[in-house]
Write an enzyme that holds these catalytic residues in place. Structure first.
Site, PDB file in Angstrom:
ATOM      1  N   LEU A 288       0.809  -1.218   0.000  1.00  0.00           N
ATOM      2  CA  LEU A 288       0.000   0.000   0.000  1.00  0.00           C
ATOM      3  C   LEU A 288       0.842   1.267   0.000  1.00  0.00           C
ATOM      4  O   LEU A 288       0.361   2.341   0.337  1.00  0.00           O
ATOM      5  CB  LEU A 288      -0.940  -0.011   1.217  1.00  0.00           C
ATOM      6  CG  LEU A 288      -1.839  -1.236   1.327  1.00  0.00           C
ATOM      7  CD1 LEU A 288      -2.613  -1.223   2.635  1.00  0.00           C
ATOM      8  CD2 LEU A 288      -2.765  -1.334   0.132  1.00  0.00           C
ATOM      9  N   CYS A 289       2.076   1.168  -0.405  1.00  0.00           N
ATOM     10  CA  CYS A 289       3.032   2.276  -0.397  1.00  0.00           C
ATOM     11  C   CYS A 289       3.004   3.015  -1.738  1.00  0.00           C
ATOM     12  O   CYS A 289       2.665   2.444  -2.775  1.00  0.00           O
ATOM     13  CB  CYS A 289       4.432   1.707  -0.129  1.00  0.00           C
ATOM     14  SG  CYS A 289       5.755   2.929  -0.127  1.00  0.00           S
ATOM     15  N   GLY A 290       3.396   4.267  -1.709  1.00  0.00           N
ATOM     16  CA  GLY A 290       3.507   5.036  -2.948  1.00  0.00           C
ATOM     17  C   GLY A 290       4.577   4.494  -3.889  1.00  0.00           C
ATOM     18  O   GLY A 290       4.568   4.794  -5.083  1.00  0.00           O
ATOM     19  N   PHE A 291       5.490   3.671  -3.370  1.00  0.00           N
ATOM     20  CA  PHE A 291       6.548   3.072  -4.190  1.00  0.00           C
ATOM     21  C   PHE A 291       6.193   1.660  -4.672  1.00  0.00           C
ATOM     22  O   PHE A 291       7.020   0.997  -5.291  1.00  0.00           O
ATOM     23  CB  PHE A 291       7.867   3.024  -3.410  1.00  0.00           C
ATOM     24  CG  PHE A 291       8.459   4.376  -3.157  1.00  0.00           C
ATOM     25  CD1 PHE A 291       9.172   5.036  -4.153  1.00  0.00           C
ATOM     26  CD2 PHE A 291       8.300   5.002  -1.931  1.00  0.00           C
ATOM     27  CE1 PHE A 291       9.720   6.290  -3.926  1.00  0.00           C
ATOM     28  CE2 PHE A 291       8.842   6.256  -1.685  1.00  0.00           C
ATOM     29  CZ  PHE A 291       9.549   6.901  -2.689  1.00  0.00           C
ATOM     30  N   THR A 292       4.980   1.206  -4.393  1.00  0.00           N
ATOM     31  CA  THR A 292       4.593  -0.178  -4.708  1.00  0.00           C
ATOM     32  C   THR A 292       4.739  -0.502  -6.185  1.00  0.00           C
ATOM     33  O   THR A 292       5.024  -1.648  -6.536  1.00  0.00           O
ATOM     34  CB  THR A 292       3.156  -0.470  -4.209  1.00  0.00           C
ATOM     35  OG1 THR A 292       3.131  -0.251  -2.797  1.00  0.00           O
ATOM     36  CG2 THR A 292       2.734  -1.893  -4.502  1.00  0.00           C
TER      37      THR A 292
END
Length: 175
Positions: free
Chosen positions: A54-58
């Protein structure tokens, strides 16, 4: 190729390459069952990345898979899901389904692990204690050389398929 078949293929390639000397030995539980033993992959560079669904870097998952596909049996990319930054799904089954459905991942993927503090996986405690590296966020990257020693670390920003990471991998493979 699924992760289990990937591991079996990797084991056969390492056995053919011969033994390598190591100072530390770490295993990670595979999200598909069984274990990944980093010692089995000695003789090849290993990029270890703490991940979160669920990360912006996913979206880096896609490039981690491309990196694994590009280097195939010459290097390993190991994804280590972690909820240390409160951005991982609720359980291993949800992570496995997400990674397969959204990104078609076949690269080695561990169960959810802690990567910081006293409860961290032994690999990450070793990195902190002996090498001064503690992940500051999701998608931090650690490159191990063919002997299993860390040679370079990156934060979340560098793209796995970018010049910095591929250059470091190519340098290790050329040595």
């Amino acid at each position: 190729m699924n992760r289990r078949a990937f591991t079996l293929t990797s084991l056969a390639a390492i056995a053919a390459a011969g033994p390598a000397v190591a100072t530390e030995r770490f295993t990670f539980p595979s999200i598909d069952g069984g274990d990944y033993d980093l010692a089995v992959w000695r003789g090849r560079p290993i990029l270890v990345v703490n991940t979160a669904s669920l990360c912006g870097f996913t979206d880096q998952y896609a490039d981690l898979q491309r990196l694994q596909d590009t280097y195939q049996d010459r290097a390993i990319v190991l994804a280590v899901p972690s909820d240390d930054f409160a951005q991982e799904l609720a359980d291993n089954a949800a992570v496995a389904e997400f990674c397969e459905m959204q990104y078609g991942l076949t690269l080695p993927l561990t169960t959810i692990q802690s990567v910081r503090g006293p409860g961290a996986h032994p690999f990450y405690r070793w990195l902190a204690r002996d090498h001064g590296f503690v992940p500051q966020w999701n998608f931090n990257k650690v490159l191990l050389d063919q002997a299993g020693q860390p040679v370079q670390t990156w934060g979340s920003g560098p793209n796995p398929m970018g010049r910095r990471i591929r250059g470091a991998l190519d340098g290790l493979l050329a040595a």
